[in-house]
Scaffold this active site. Structure first.
Site, PDB file in Angstrom:
ATOM      1  N   PHE A   7       0.828  -1.201   0.000  1.00 52.37           N
ATOM      2  CA  PHE A   7       0.000   0.000   0.000  1.00 52.37           C
ATOM      3  C   PHE A   7       0.862   1.250   0.000  1.00 52.37           C
ATOM      4  O   PHE A   7       1.842   1.347   0.743  1.00 52.37           O
ATOM      5  CB  PHE A   7      -0.878   0.056   1.263  1.00 52.37           C
ATOM      6  CG  PHE A   7      -1.928  -1.017   1.347  1.00 52.37           C
ATOM      7  CD1 PHE A   7      -3.204  -0.810   0.856  1.00 52.37           C
ATOM      8  CD2 PHE A   7      -1.632  -2.239   1.945  1.00 52.37           C
ATOM      9  CE1 PHE A   7      -4.180  -1.800   0.952  1.00 52.37           C
ATOM     10  CE2 PHE A   7      -2.593  -3.236   2.043  1.00 52.37           C
ATOM     11  CZ  PHE A   7      -3.872  -3.014   1.540  1.00 52.37           C
ATOM     12  N   ASP A   8       0.482   2.216  -0.813  1.00 49.49           N
ATOM     13  CA  ASP A   8       0.958   3.579  -0.620  1.00 49.49           C
ATOM     14  C   ASP A   8       0.330   4.075   0.684  1.00 49.49           C
ATOM     15  O   ASP A   8      -0.633   3.491   1.189  1.00 49.49           O
ATOM     16  CB  ASP A   8       0.517   4.437  -1.802  1.00 49.49           C
ATOM     17  CG  ASP A   8       0.828   5.905  -1.613  1.00 49.49           C
ATOM     18  OD1 ASP A   8       1.986   6.234  -1.329  1.00 49.49           O
ATOM     19  OD2 ASP A   8      -0.106   6.730  -1.717  1.00 49.49           O
ATOM     20  N   LEU A   9       0.851   5.156   1.229  1.00 47.44           N
ATOM     21  CA  LEU A   9       0.347   5.652   2.513  1.00 47.44           C
ATOM     22  C   LEU A   9      -0.585   6.854   2.337  1.00 47.44           C
ATOM     23  O   LEU A   9      -1.802   6.742   2.469  1.00 47.44           O
ATOM     24  CB  LEU A   9       1.518   6.019   3.417  1.00 47.44           C
ATOM     25  CG  LEU A   9       1.162   6.258   4.884  1.00 47.44           C
ATOM     26  CD1 LEU A   9       0.845   4.949   5.582  1.00 47.44           C
ATOM     27  CD2 LEU A   9       2.297   6.972   5.603  1.00 47.44           C
TER      28      LEU A   9
END
Length: 212
Positions: A7-9
């Site tokens: 996941f990107d944040l």
């Protein structure tokens, strides 16, 4: 079967959008000839901070701007940052099903870990790759490849979930299926230009994609 999800944040699992915007507006107040606006900022969100500072200021030396941004960003962090709806429940379900989870972000480790701990999701992630852990940030595949190695995952059984073209292109470059999130500030039409493998409107839609 999907075995690993990265996941990107910012803008993907954590709603840091307003914190980022306010941090930039604070940093550039009185610095540029024309005031920086939200409309100019939003398309550039997702790039490494130092690149954005150089882009907006027209300067090569931006250490002072980076320091000003980070001081404000840390000081105001907990006022603004929340997880997007159903993120914690979905991560818990994926984790319980044995899916390996990681974060690949263009943020520094300090504020990455602050956000994950604030929202009580830090412990779900077996790998956290920040901009400080790579030579080449997204859209280069280095961060994804590093996270997969740390998790013992393979590109063919992994997903990369993100809110910007940097995430989608990094996934393409790493040979990983991309999942774009329609709650991106940049909008769904923008995301579709980069041909993500999936577009989801709710984080819970990741569960059937992953076979959970």
């Amino acid at each position: 079967m999907i075995q690993t999800i990265l996941f990107d944040l910012d803008g993907t699992i954590l709603d840091t959008n307003e914190l980022i915007i306010q941090s930039f507006l604070h940093t550039f107040e009185g610095v540029t000839a024309e005031p920086l606006t939200r409309e100019v900022l939003i398309p550039n969100m997702g790039r490494p901070l130092i690149d954005q500072m150089r882009h907006f200021s027209g300067r090569e030396a931006v250490d002072d701007l980076v320091a000003k941004y980070r001081a404000y960003n840390v000081a105001r962090h907990d006022e603004f940052v929340v997880a997007f709806p159903y993120v914690k429940e979905t991560l818990a379900q994926l984790h319980a099903a044995g899916v390996k989870l990681g974060v690949v972000t263009s943020k520094v480790r300090l504020t990455t870990e602050m956000g994950l701990k604030l929202c009580a999701i830090f412990d779900y992630f077996g790998s956290i790759v920040t901009v400080e852990d790579v030579v080449h940030p997204k859209p280069h595949p280095e961060g994804i490849e590093k996270a997969l190695k740390e998790l013992g995952g393979s590109a063919g059984s992994a997903l990369m979930v993100g809110d910007s073209h940097y995430d989608i292109e990094a996934a393409h470059n790493a040979g990983v299926t991309s999942v774009a999130v329609a709650w991106s500030l940049k909008g769904e039409d923008y995301l579709r230009q980069y041909r993500p493998g999936h577009i989801i409107a709710d984080i819970r839609e990741i569960l059937p994609i992953a076979g959970v």
